[in-house]
Each structure stands twice: as C-alpha cells, then as structure tokens.
Design a protein around this motif. Structure first.
Motif, PDB file in Angstrom:
ATOM      1  N   VAL A 107       0.830  -1.207   0.000  1.00  0.00           N
ATOM      2  CA  VAL A 107       0.000   0.000   0.000  1.00  0.00           C
ATOM      3  C   VAL A 107       0.866   1.259   0.000  1.00  0.00           C
ATOM      4  N   GLY A 108       2.025   1.188   0.654  1.00  0.00           N
ATOM      5  CA  GLY A 108       2.922   2.343   0.649  1.00  0.00           C
ATOM      6  C   GLY A 108       3.418   2.666  -0.747  1.00  0.00           C
ATOM      7  N   THR A 109       3.733   1.635  -1.506  1.00  0.00           N
ATOM      8  CA  THR A 109       4.175   1.842  -2.884  1.00  0.00           C
ATOM      9  C   THR A 109       3.042   2.397  -3.733  1.00  0.00           C
ATOM     10  N   LYS A 110       1.811   1.955  -3.500  1.00  0.00           N
ATOM     11  CA  LYS A 110       0.656   2.504  -4.219  1.00  0.00           C
ATOM     12  C   LYS A 110       0.526   4.010  -3.953  1.00  0.00           C
ATOM     13  N   VAL A 111       0.747   4.415  -2.703  1.00  0.00           N
ATOM     14  CA  VAL A 111       0.664   5.837  -2.352  1.00  0.00           C
ATOM     15  C   VAL A 111       1.775   6.623  -3.041  1.00  0.00           C
ATOM     16  N   ASP A 112       2.997   6.107  -2.997  1.00  0.00           N
ATOM     17  CA  ASP A 112       4.116   6.779  -3.667  1.00  0.00           C
ATOM     18  C   ASP A 112       3.856   6.941  -5.159  1.00  0.00           C
ATOM     19  N   VAL A 113       3.362   5.884  -5.787  1.00  0.00           N
ATOM     20  CA  VAL A 113       3.100   5.921  -7.224  1.00  0.00           C
ATOM     21  C   VAL A 113       2.042   6.975  -7.553  1.00  0.00           C
ATOM     22  N   ALA A 114       0.985   7.035  -6.742  1.00  0.00           N
ATOM     23  CA  ALA A 114      -0.063   8.039  -6.966  1.00  0.00           C
ATOM     24  C   ALA A 114       0.505   9.448  -6.840  1.00  0.00           C
ATOM     25  N   ASN A 115       1.331   9.692  -5.827  1.00  0.00           N
ATOM     26  CA  ASN A 115       1.950  11.008  -5.653  1.00  0.00           C
ATOM     27  C   ASN A 115       2.858  11.359  -6.826  1.00  0.00           C
TER      28      ASN A 115
ATOM     29  N   LEU B  96      -0.654  14.001  -1.088  1.00  0.00           N
ATOM     30  CA  LEU B  96      -0.604  13.498   0.279  1.00  0.00           C
ATOM     31  C   LEU B  96       0.848  13.597   0.732  1.00  0.00           C
ATOM     32  N   GLU B  97       1.131  14.585   1.575  1.00  0.00           N
ATOM     33  CA  GLU B  97       2.524  14.874   1.903  1.00  0.00           C
ATOM     34  C   GLU B  97       3.058  13.977   3.021  1.00  0.00           C
ATOM     35  N   LYS B  98       2.694  12.729   2.974  1.00  0.00           N
ATOM     36  CA  LYS B  98       3.370  11.700   3.763  1.00  0.00           C
ATOM     37  C   LYS B  98       3.264  10.439   2.936  1.00  0.00           C
TER      38      LYS B  98
ATOM     39  N   ARG C  23       9.145  10.574   1.678  1.00  0.00           N
ATOM     40  CA  ARG C  23       8.643  11.274   2.848  1.00  0.00           C
ATOM     41  C   ARG C  23       8.311  12.723   2.501  1.00  0.00           C
ATOM     42  N   ASP C  24       7.793  13.475   3.477  1.00  0.00           N
ATOM     43  CA  ASP C  24       7.299  14.823   3.210  1.00  0.00           C
ATOM     44  C   ASP C  24       8.370  15.748   2.640  1.00  0.00           C
ATOM     45  N   TRP C  25       9.600  15.667   3.155  1.00  0.00           N
ATOM     46  CA  TRP C  25      10.654  16.567   2.666  1.00  0.00           C
ATOM     47  C   TRP C  25      11.040  16.243   1.228  1.00  0.00           C
ATOM     48  N   LYS C  26      11.027  14.953   0.894  1.00  0.00           N
ATOM     49  CA  LYS C  26      11.362  14.545  -0.478  1.00  0.00           C
ATOM     50  C   LYS C  26      10.254  14.985  -1.439  1.00  0.00           C
ATOM     51  N   LEU C  27       9.009  14.812  -1.033  1.00  0.00           N
ATOM     52  CA  LEU C  27       7.906  15.246  -1.878  1.00  0.00           C
ATOM     53  C   LEU C  27       7.957  16.753  -2.103  1.00  0.00           C
ATOM     54  N   LYS C  28       8.328  17.506  -1.061  1.00  0.00           N
ATOM     55  CA  LYS C  28       8.448  18.968  -1.205  1.00  0.00           C
ATOM     56  C   LYS C  28       9.534  19.312  -2.219  1.00  0.00           C
ATOM     57  N   ASP C  29      10.668  18.617  -2.147  1.00  0.00           N
ATOM     58  CA  ASP C  29      11.746  18.839  -3.116  1.00  0.00           C
ATOM     59  C   ASP C  29      11.274  18.557  -4.536  1.00  0.00           C
ATOM     60  N   LEU C  30      10.539  17.470  -4.698  1.00  0.00           N
ATOM     61  CA  LEU C  30      10.064  17.098  -6.036  1.00  0.00           C
ATOM     62  C   LEU C  30       9.081  18.136  -6.570  1.00  0.00           C
ATOM     63  N   MET C  31       8.199  18.625  -5.707  1.00  0.00           N
ATOM     64  CA  MET C  31       7.223  19.631  -6.143  1.00  0.00           C
ATOM     65  C   MET C  31       7.883  20.964  -6.482  1.00  0.00           C
ATOM     66  N   GLU C  32       9.050  21.210  -5.903  1.00  0.00           N
ATOM     67  CA  GLU C  32       9.778  22.456  -6.176  1.00  0.00           C
ATOM     68  C   GLU C  32      10.716  22.343  -7.375  1.00  0.00           C
TER      69      GLU C  32
END
Length: 384
Positions: free
Chosen positions: A240-248, A270-272, A277-286
């Motif tokens: 399920v964690g991989t499903k969440v990562d893929v969706a993000n 979903l920033e977790k 993790r949240d910091w990596k997702l923030k980097d990707l969005m930036e």
C-alpha cells in the motif's frame, strides 16, 4: 542411580507421591511448551488457507498473454466485447452493462471479494481499498452534476457496489453540488468534501473535491497498515505504501508537465508517503520541470526505472511513459511480495494486483479498438 535419586528425594523432605505429581506436572508443562512452539507456524498459516485457495481459483480465470494478444489482434470493439462475453469472469457483467461499466463493475466486485475474505490481521487495508468504489461514485456524482446531466444519465455513471451506493444513487436528483455535499454529511467523507466546498465555490472547479477524496483515500490506505507487527503486515505496508508513492509521483510529474509550481501542486498531494517522505515530496514539487523530478528521485527505488523512461519522454514529450512505467513497477513489486509470502498474504496481493492490471489493459484495448486503424504495435506499447 536409582538409589541416588531416592536419597535426593528423601533429603528434600517431600512425600514420594508429591514428587511424582511435580514430575508429571513438569512433563505436562514442557510438553505444552513444545506443542505451542511447533504449532505456531501452523497457527500463523491457518487463517490464510481458505482465502489463498479462493483467490488461486479466481487467478486461474485471469487472461494469459496469448488471450491478451488475441484481444489486441481483434478487428474492432464488437469483437472485443464478444470475446469477453465468452469469459466466465466478464459474461455476467456484460449481460447487464456496456463494456466500460462492466469492467468497472468487475473491478469493484474484486475489491469487495478480497475485502470480505482477507484474514482479520490484514483486513483493514483491503477494506480501505474497497472504499475506492464509493469514492469513484461520489466523484461521478459530482462530475455529472457539474456537467448538468439528468438523473438517468447520472445513475448510468454509478457502479452498483460499495457501502454507500444506495445513498449516492439517491442523490442523483440533487439540485446542485452543495446539496450533494449536504447529503453526504453523515458519511466518513463529509469532512473532506466540506473542506473542499469553499474552494469549489470560489473557483467553480470540481478539482478540489477530487483531490480531497483522493487524499482521504491515500491517507486511510497508508494508515491502515502503518504498524507492521509481523511479516504479513510488513508486506501489506510495502504494497500500500508503494501505491501511495506511485499516486503522488504520477500527480507531480503531470503537474510539472503543465508547468505548475509548488503552491499549485501541494494541495493535491498526500505529503506523507512510504519511501517518499514529506521533505522529499516537497523537493520534487519544487523541481523546475519533469527532468528535475526524475533527477530528484536519485537514491530511491523509483529513480532507476524512471530514468530509463526519460529518454522516451524527451523524444515524444508525453508523460504517459512515466505513468505506464510506474504501473509496471507497482505490478512487479506486487508479484515480488506475493512470492515472498506464498503461505500468507502473498496470494491475495498477487491476485488483486493482477486483476487490477488485467482490467486496466482491457480498458486500453477497448479505447484503442474504438479508433479505426489504431496500430496493434501501439496498443502493445501501452499495455502494462
């Protein structure tokens, strides 16, 4: 030796009968411990025996490569439908619904089936996955009302599955989207929809509702297995964690293709995540662009597969290659997990993932066959 034991018993001062009773009790206790230790593996496996047998029976009805190839080689959509009507897994749905809805019905039925048979210790995650049907029905209801569709047209979009189907179906004659939100105020989705309502009223766009529902679903999915106490739950958490990562990742990549910045993307993510993790997702969005997102994944398990897809993206400019690559990665990851625990949750995950993939591929084939002269080779490139 016997004399020495007798002397020892005498020195203790206990009657011989009492010593015999103590010895018998010791033997019983040791025996019980041995039984518990030796039976523990059987007790761990037992809850999965019936579910595994049932999903393996269904797995035998999945299409193999040859059958998928025959569908790809069909001349038109009519041949595709006739082929599927010959399959025991799709014939019943196609008697009642058009092809696209029949495929959605089979997907919903699969989630419902797995949620009902999953053993108690892993049931929560599969129950959350089954909520996707309710969420999709709510989305369809909102989209239909936004488009001004009539009651019958709206109900045609709904899938007759899910715990809220009757409630959602009854809201098809609502006057507006605000009434739909009010009509769902006693459901678990009330807070997410109410939070999105002001944004909808400000912009007139239904995207906030879709994003709020998606985030609610992903958050519940990740939280359903976030205490991996044993190997089965660890496997569920990885899946399920991989499903969440893929969706993000899909959302971020598509947003960067559209030139959106962090402020525009972050409300819909979903920033977790699992590995992200949240910091990596923030980097990707930036990141500045799609290439920046891919390079920002360095050090994660997603980097290698997406780097290989980057060259094709540079050639044709379509982010579809990344989405397909991520879908393939998720399917392969599920296959690995299924093989890792064949006497536990593995077969359930394996079947569910394969069925999801099959339905996605059938939808791809159906869309392609509606277009006259769509190249067979192109269809094969699109399949997962």
């Amino acid at each position: 030796m016997a004399d020495e034991i007798a002397a020892l018993i005498s020195s203790i001062g206990l009657p011989t009968e009492a010593v015999i009773v103590l010895c018998i009790m010791a033997v019983i206790i040791v025996g019980a411990i041995v039984v518990i230790i030796t039976s523990r593996p059987i007790l761990d496996i037992y809850p999965y025996l019936n579910p595994s047998a049932r999903v393996r029976a269904r797995k035998g009805r999945l299409f193999d490569e040859k059958q998928i190839g025959e569908l790809v080689d069909s001349n038109d959509i009519v041949e595709v439908e006739n082929y599927l009507k010959g399959s025991p897994d799709y014939a019943d749905a196609l008697e009642d619904y058009p092809l696209d809805k029949a495929l959605d019905v089979k997907g919903a039925e699969t989630y419902d089936f797995v949620a009902r048979l999953a053993p108690k210790e892993v049931k929560d995650s599969f129950v959350v996955m089954a909520k996707k049907t309710d969420i999709n029905n709510i989305k369809s209801l909102i989209i239909a009302k936004d488009m001004g569709l009539g009651v019958d047209e709206t109900r045609d979009l709904l899938i007759p599955y899910g715990s809220l189907y009757e409630t959602i179906n009854s809201l098809a004659d609502s006057d507006n989207i605000t009434d739909i939100v009010a009509g769902l105020d006693t459901t678990e989705y009330a807070s997410a929809l109410e939070d999105a309502l002001p944004k909808y009223e400000d912009t007139g766009m239904i995207l906030p509702f879709e994003a709020a529902l998606d985030n609610y679903y992903l958050d519940r999915l990740l939280g359903s297995s976030d205490v991996p106490a044993d190997e089965n739950r660890q496997i569920i958490y990885s899946y399920v964690g991989t499903k969440v990562d893929v969706a993000n990742l899909k959302l971020i990549i598509r947003a960067k293709e559209d030139g959106l910045n962090y402020e525009a993307i972050s409300p819909y993510i979903l920033e977790k995540g699992y590995q992200l993790r949240d910091w990596k997702l923030k980097d990707l969005m930036e990141s500045n662009d799609v290439a920046g997102v891919i390079s920002g994944l360095e050090g994660t398990k997603y980097a290698e597969v997406l780097v290989d897809a980057l060259s094709q993206y540079n050639d044709d400019g379509s982010v579809a290659i990344f989405e397909r690559t991520l879908d393939i990665y998720l399917a392969e990851h599920a296959k690995t997990l299924a093989n890792k625990k064949p006497l536990g949750v593995g077969p359930i995950i394996g079947y569910l993932s394969q069925k999801e993939t099959e339905i996605k591929n059938l939808k791809i084939i159906a869309r392609a066959k509606r277009e006259m002269g769509f190249p067979t080779s192109k269809i094969m490139e699109m399949l997962i």
